[in-house]
Design an enzyme around this catalytic site. Sequence first.
Site, PDB file in Angstrom:
ATOM      1  N   GLU A  41       1.187   4.357   2.812  1.00 25.64           N
ATOM      2  CA  GLU A  41       2.232   4.617   3.921  1.00 25.64           C
ATOM      3  C   GLU A  41       2.850   6.202   3.479  1.00 25.64           C
ATOM      4  OE1 GLU A  41       6.660   3.855   4.759  1.00 25.64           O
ATOM      5  OE2 GLU A  41       6.441   3.179   2.892  1.00 25.64           O
ATOM      6  N   LYS A 108       7.409   2.775  12.086  1.00 26.46           N
ATOM      7  CA  LYS A 108       8.557   2.166  11.569  1.00 26.46           C
ATOM      8  C   LYS A 108       9.620   1.434  12.057  1.00 26.46           C
ATOM      9  CE  LYS A 108       9.304   1.548   6.216  1.00 26.46           C
ATOM     10  NZ  LYS A 108       9.726   2.364   4.950  1.00 26.46           N
ATOM     11  N   CYS A 142       5.820  -1.402   5.032  1.00 25.16           N
ATOM     12  CA  CYS A 142       6.600  -1.387   4.053  1.00 25.16           C
ATOM     13  C   CYS A 142       7.656  -1.706   3.740  1.00 25.16           C
ATOM     14  CB  CYS A 142       6.863   0.236   3.542  1.00 25.16           C
ATOM     15  SG  CYS A 142       7.325   0.344   1.016  1.00 25.16           S
TER      16      CYS A 142
END
Length: 258
Positions: A41, A108, A142
């Site tokens: 990431e 995200k 994540c």
Amino acid sequence: MEKIAASVFQFDVIRGGVAENRALVMEALEHCPSGLVVLPEMWSCGFDYKHLDTHALGTEEILKDLSDMARRRSLVIVGSLPVSEGGSIYNVAHVMDADGRLAGSYSKTHLFTAGGEGRGFAAGSSAGVFETMAGPVGVMICYDLRFPELSRTLMDKGARILAVPAQWPAVRRTHWQTLARARAIENQLFVVAANRCGEDGELRYPGSSLIVSPTDQVLVDMGEGPGLATAELDFSLMDDYRKAIPCLRERRPEVYAL
């Protein structure tokens, strides 16, 4: 395609060190076998909140380099970078296909507000599955890994691989390992998850990049040091397992509805 090579590359992402990070990644990609490779990431700059606007300006140039590399090395490359859009910065995973085409991008969805991500990023609002040389790839970033609803949506959209770029800290390493395995088991697909290693301020990162099969076979667990690891993904085994344990088609959504 019944079998592909999948790789994960983990390294100590230098906060704000775009040139150094970029050089490390490009060198690693030169040594990847043809197939899928997942990077950590925010691999170009880390969580350099003070300079995200500046780093986002350089993302287009980095994507051109990735496109050239993908085409030359026949790689499907997934990793997240900062992107500026509509006055906000997003943490965006780009999926570069093996012909150099941008197959798609995913912003995200779940920001780790306990770590302050909301102060630098806006949240995305859609799930993405992208057709690639490696097959249909769904992307989570994540903290997204903690939300099984998202992974189930990606599976329903046809994903056969979940690619997960991450900067997951060492203090919750067991959560990282358990959740990655759970997402593979419950959705009966492959999880290819690249986590950073090293340190950033007071935070230590464990690496432990993972490749997990639908049967919960851990094909790769890299441990703490930097490096590149590869495993073979055999989709015929995935299809056979889905037939043997048909939990995906035996779901009862009408019972689960609120």
